[in-house]
Design a protein around this motif. Structure first.
Motif, PDB file in Angstrom:
ATOM      1  N   ALA A   1      -0.704  -4.264   7.429  1.00 43.38           N
ATOM      2  CA  ALA A   1      -1.913  -4.862   7.997  1.00 43.38           C
ATOM      3  C   ALA A   1      -3.141  -4.402   7.223  1.00 43.38           C
ATOM      4  CB  ALA A   1      -2.027  -4.471   9.475  1.00 43.38           C
ATOM      5  N   ALA A   2      -4.240  -5.120   7.411  1.00 42.99           N
ATOM      6  CA  ALA A   2      -5.486  -4.792   6.706  1.00 42.99           C
ATOM      7  C   ALA A   2      -6.005  -3.407   7.083  1.00 42.99           C
ATOM      8  CB  ALA A   2      -6.537  -5.853   7.015  1.00 42.99           C
ATOM      9  N   ASP A   3      -5.713  -2.950   8.314  1.00 38.95           N
ATOM     10  CA  ASP A   3      -6.221  -1.644   8.759  1.00 38.95           C
ATOM     11  C   ASP A   3      -5.200  -0.514   8.550  1.00 38.95           C
ATOM     12  OD1 ASP A   3      -4.337  -2.458  10.579  1.00 38.95           O
ATOM     13  OD2 ASP A   3      -5.551  -2.032  12.372  1.00 38.95           O
ATOM     14  N   TYR A   4      -4.078  -0.827   7.880  1.00 39.39           N
ATOM     15  CA  TYR A   4      -3.049   0.213   7.696  1.00 39.39           C
ATOM     16  C   TYR A   4      -3.435   1.148   6.561  1.00 39.39           C
ATOM     17  CZ  TYR A   4       1.383   2.489   6.567  1.00 39.39           C
ATOM     18  OH  TYR A   4       2.355   3.422   6.312  1.00 39.39           O
ATOM     19  N   GLU A   5      -3.351   2.446   6.806  1.00 37.97           N
ATOM     20  CA  GLU A   5      -3.617   3.463   5.791  1.00 37.97           C
ATOM     21  C   GLU A   5      -2.362   4.316   5.604  1.00 37.97           C
ATOM     22  OE1 GLU A   5      -6.108   3.881   3.834  1.00 37.97           O
ATOM     23  OE2 GLU A   5      -7.334   2.260   4.689  1.00 37.97           O
TER      24      GLU A   5
ATOM     25  N   TRP B   1       3.196  -7.613   6.564  1.00 34.60           N
ATOM     26  CA  TRP B   1       2.844  -6.180   6.637  1.00 34.60           C
ATOM     27  C   TRP B   1       2.772  -5.654   5.219  1.00 34.60           C
ATOM     28  CZ3 TRP B   1       1.204  -3.334  10.624  1.00 34.60           C
ATOM     29  CH2 TRP B   1       1.159  -1.942  10.474  1.00 34.60           C
TER      30      TRP B   1
ATOM     31  N   ARG C   1       4.740  -3.550  16.679  1.00 28.70           N
ATOM     32  CA  ARG C   1       3.440  -4.179  16.399  1.00 28.70           C
ATOM     33  C   ARG C   1       3.630  -5.602  15.879  1.00 28.70           C
ATOM     34  NH1 ARG C   1      -1.601  -1.531  12.956  1.00 28.70           N
ATOM     35  NH2 ARG C   1      -2.827  -3.463  12.805  1.00 28.70           N
TER      36      ARG C   1
ATOM     37  N   ARG D   1       0.854  -1.192   0.000  1.00 27.94           N
ATOM     38  CA  ARG D   1       0.000   0.000   0.000  1.00 27.94           C
ATOM     39  C   ARG D   1       0.881   1.229   0.000  1.00 27.94           C
ATOM     40  NH1 ARG D   1      -4.882  -1.325   4.295  1.00 27.94           N
ATOM     41  NH2 ARG D   1      -5.705  -3.161   3.183  1.00 27.94           N
TER      42      ARG D   1
ATOM     43  N   GLN E   1      -1.283  -7.654   1.262  1.00 25.98           N
ATOM     44  CA  GLN E   1      -1.392  -7.188   2.636  1.00 25.98           C
ATOM     45  C   GLN E   1      -1.160  -8.357   3.571  1.00 25.98           C
ATOM     46  OE1 GLN E   1      -5.428  -5.714   2.851  1.00 25.98           O
ATOM     47  NE2 GLN E   1      -6.213  -7.694   3.549  1.00 25.98           N
TER      48      GLN E   1
END
Length: 898
Positions: free
Chosen positions: A737-741, A735, A781, A694, A719
């Motif tokens: 993660a699914a919630d990483y923006e 990495w 993390r 991402r 991801q």
């Protein structure tokens, strides 16, 4: 024997090559050489000619060995590279250098280069007398809002004192990379540095150097200024840059686009002042003087000093010095002998050059320049003698029918009869002549001579191309089929541009308006030359290939020798030609499997300076590339600065491995030191798929994705949580993660983190962790997450930056081996000492690409092996010639192990 000097030069060169890395006494070798040559003299007196040849070859071979060993032993102990090695001088701190300018400062588009011949080096209150060259660069301020610093007027021979940080020229420890340190050393330069401000430089009283050479340097600077007036940079940038290169050897203002166009079209040699330019200038001067004086001797003795003066005038010395020796000895040989076999004066020139500069033997440009002339001498000229030369002779005195009976073979008589008949049929074309039939004969003879000259030129180009297929593949890892076509079109243009350009310069020196018209004509011709180079380069007739293996090089050279021996024998020449054609096909297609480690996962962390590039080869033969290092930055119209790691390091390494395509290319994140080299990789290799995580849509990242799409390469985004197998190797994405923006700009924490594990005979698999440039918050993390990080081999995140490889992260990974990808001259202080301390505490071995070069890890079911580039470089001389020959045999048979 038509070319005895060739065999003597070959023996001398073989002595230089084979004794280069042998620890033998030069004095003893000189004694043996003298004994062999003395024995040769005695056998010549007794008329034992074959034994004389053997003694002469042995004498020159041993003389070559003595010369190269003498060069190694003759290095003065106070030369600056030896001084730095043997004294407590810390090159990480500034030093004060005293020296004088070896040449005028070299102005480039964005910086100035100064070359100093050192007199003294001072650090910490201690002053050392020294010698040798240093290369300093002054870069213009990157802040255009600040007023530029005034540049002092410095000239050749002026003495200066400068406070500066210097370093040894940097060679990247990556297989296939260019030997920059050796290149500069052969030019007498042993240190490099960057001059931060002219406030740190002070002129000193007195001058050094040669006054005559100083005057020639002033003339060169004046000629460059006058050329800028005739073809201004502002309005004729491309044409000015090319003319500077072609006439005076100044390639400073050539843009990247121009260089690529001439390289891929096979015409780059016209931008280097070498044999082609020297021959044209010599022919032009020789023709003018002979027409004026009517004497070949006068023309020769005027041409020779003119060539020497031109040699001193241009900047890039080695190519033109070789060319001046070749042309000069050829002209002198013409005065002494009625017929001169080209190979003899050229071989004598090679002997002289190698005696004066033995280390030039190891430069590709030496092989290219002398190789071209030898190919002409041994192939093109015999072909011309057998094909076009008889017809050219038959065209003489076409009206004299009594000459017909003197010609042999009969088909030449038929050729003359057919021409007369054709002239009678088309005599109406020569309506202007008093005797139309005679005029038609003259016209036909002139047209046929033009055609024969075109055929001669084709044979010259074809003969050169036969050898250059091997040389360009071996040295530049490319096949340039366009070269044959390009030279047919480009060389006639250059033969006009060079003399016309010199005339424009000389006339412009006398009176500027007088040079304007020829300069305008030259500008038009250069525009046509550039258009031809760009058009042919874009035709796809040049492509990259892996370099041929050593055994194939030996076979190819053997086939060339066989063809040279058979060049006058029809039946043998046919078979030799077929053998060489087959080898040309093998070199150009490289039908061999790439080098791969069977039943192992091989990982190579490349030394690309400050950046990352990692190559992986899987047990099933699949190949990956993760990142490709830095790329050059475009800072002007076609001008680039910065290290092109993709083009100069990654691509050569992949070619060296025998690769023509990559199965997967991964980009960990969109920072320039990971992404910048990928366009060069995409240009040179087929790619199965392109993989990203991402990343924010920055301009350069979007440009890269557009290039990938344009080439039809599928893009896959990943991801955390994904896993799949490749050739028995388990691959996990840890990495992002699914919630990483990601943020608005690329960041280190955008990095893909990959874990690759090979099943082991024991309970635990052998694993490798590639964490990109993640920072401490992502490390924490991951360490606290549920996915296992355990890996025996860790590529340290973020090049060992301030908070990289935290204690918690290292305990979760528990690596045996840590690898840092870092540059010795990086401005960020990587790797930080506290990071190195943690790695020493938590791992058994820590490797750094700046110290160890590329690091290769081979993971196998029963463990892993680590080897570095520096370890594989032999550090000691061979004890004798037999050990050197045995090493050559091992390389030839590929018996050397991992």
């Amino acid at each position: 024997m038509r070319s005895p000097v060739f065999w003597l030069a070959l023996a001398y060169a073989a002595g230089l090559a084979l004794f280069h890395q042998v620890d033998d006494s030069p004095r003893l070798l000189f004694l043996f050489a003298a004994a062999a040559l003395l024995a040769g003299g005695l056998t010549l007196w007794r008329r034992w000619l074959r034994l004389t040849l053997v003694c002469a070859l042995a004498g020159f071979f041993l003389a070559g060995g003595a010369t190269i060993r003498l060069v190694a032993e003759a290095v003065p102990p106070d030369r600056v590279d030896r001084l730095v090695e043997n004294n407590p001088i810390d090159l990480s701190e500034a030093v004060r250098l005293t020296g004088w300018l070896r040449r005028h400062p070299e102005q480039k588009p964005l910086f100035i280069v100064y070359e100093l011949e050192l007199e003294a080096l001072e650090q910490g209150g201690r002053r050392y007398q020294t010698s040798g060259g240093v290369r300093l660069g002054y870069f213009e301020s990157p802040h255009p809002e600040l007023p530029p610093e005034p540049v002092p007027e410095l000239r050749y021979g002026e003495r200066v004192e400068v406070l500066v940080r210097v370093h040894r020229p940097i060679n990247r420890g990556t297989p296939g990379s260019f030997d920059w340190r050796g290149y500069l050393a052969r030019r007498g330069i042993f240190l490099e540095g960057s001059l931060k401000s002219f406030l740190l430089l002070k002129k000193l009283p007195g001058r050094r150097g040669n006054r005559v050479f100083g005057g020639i340097q002033n003339l060169r600077a004046h000629l460059l200024e006058r050329l800028d007036q005739l073809l201004p940079l502002e309005s004729h940038r491309d044409r000015n840059a090319i003319l500077r290169a072609m006439l005076l050897g100044d390639r400073s203002f050539l843009s990247h686009r121009q260089k690529q166009a001439f390289r891929w079209s096979g015409a780059y040699h016209v931008l280097v002042v070498s044999g082609l330019h020297t021959a044209m200038i010599a022919f032009f001067i020789f023709w003018l003087v002979r027409r004026a004086s009517g004497s070949e001797s006068v023309a020769t003795f005027v041409t020779l000093p003119a060539l020497v003066f031109y040699l001193l005038l241009v900047e890039d010395r080695p190519p033109i010095e070789r060319a001046v020796w070749m042309v000069s000895l050829y002209l002198l040989a013409r005065l002494l002998f009625r017929q001169v076999h080209l190979a003899n004066p050229v071989s004598l020139a090679a002997l002289v050059v190698l005696f004066a500069h033995p280390l030039w033997l190891f430069e590709p440009s030496f092989h290219l320049s002398f190789g071209a002339v030898f190919l002409i001498a041994f192939f093109a000229l015999p072909w011309i003698e057998r094909t076009s030369e008889p017809y050219r002779n038959a065209l003489g005195f076409l009206d004299a029918e009594e000459r017909d009976e003197q010609l042999r073979p009969p088909h030449l008589v038929q050729f003359r009869l057919d021409l007369r008949l054709l002239a009678a049929l088309v005599s109406g074309v020569a309506f202007w002549a008093r005797d139309p039939e005679r005029g038609a004969r003259a016209l036909l003879a002139r047209l046929i001579r033009i055609g024969l000259r075109a055929w001669d030129f084709f044979l010259l180009s074809f003969a050169i191309h036969l050898g250059f297929v091997l040389l360009t593949a071996f040295y530049f890892k490319r096949v340039i089929w366009a070269g044959l076509l390009t030279n047919l079109l480009v060389v006639p243009l250059v033969s006009l541009i060079v003399p016309l350009g010199l005339a424009a310069l000389l006339l412009g020196l006398l009176w500027l308006p007088a040079g304007a018209l020829p300069a305008a004509m030259v500008g038009t011709l250069i525009g046509l030359l550039l258009w031809l180079a760009e058009t042919i380069a874009g035709a796809g007739l040049s492509y990259g290939i892996p370099p041929p293996p050593l055994w194939l090089v030996v076979l190819y050279l053997g086939a060339l020798v066989l063809l040279g021996v058979a060049v006058t024998r029809q039946r043998l020449q046919r078979w030799a030609g077929l053998a060489l054609a087959a080898l040309v096909l093998v070199v150009a297609t490289y039908p061999f499997s790439p080098q791969a480690a069977e039943q192992a996962l091989e990982v190579v962390v490349l030394d690309v300076g400050q950046g990352d590039s990692i190559f992986l080869a899987f047990p099933n033969g699949e190949t990956w590339l993760v990142d490709a290092g830095r790329g050059p930055l475009e800072v002007g119209p076609g001008y680039q600065i910065g290290e092109a790691a993709g083009e100069t390091l990654v691509v050569p390494f992949l070619r060296q491995r025998g690769l023509k395509r990559l199965d997967r290319v991964w980009l960990t994140h969109a920072h320039h030191d990971h992404m910048g080299g990928l366009p060069a990789v995409l240009e040179e290799f087929g790619v199965g798929s392109f993989h990203v995580g991402r990343n924010p849509p920055s301009a350069r990242y979007q440009e890269l994705l557009e290039e990938v799409r344009r080439r039809g390469i599928p893009i896959e985004r990943h991801q955390a949580g994904e896993h799949f197998a490749v050739g028995g190797v388990e691959v996990q994405i840890l990495w992002p993660a699914a919630d990483y923006e990601p943020g608005p700009e690329p960041s280190n924490n955008d990095s893909l983190v990959l874990r690759l594990c090979l099943p082991a005979a024991a309970a635990l698999p052998h694993c490798l962790l590639l964490p990109g440039d993640i920072e401490v918050e992502v490390e924490k993390r991951l360490a606290q997450g549920t996915a296992s990080l355990q890996a025996e081999v860790l590529k340290v995140p973020h090049h060992g930056g301030r908070d990289a490889a935290s204690q918690e992260f290292l305990q979760a990974v528990d690596p045996d081996v840590a690898i840092l990808s870092v540059s010795a001259t990086n401005p960020f202080g990587h790797p930080f000492e506290r990071v190195l301390d943690r790695l020493r505490d938590e791992t058994e071995h820590t490797y750094r690409t700046d110290q160890d070069g590329s690091v290769t890890v081979r993971l196998e079911t029963d463990g892993f092996q680590v080897a570095t580039y520096r370890q594989r470089q032999r550090r000691e001389l061979y004890p004798n010639l037999w050990a050197q020959l045995a090493a050559c045999a091992r390389r030839l048979l590929s018996l050397e192990s991992f």
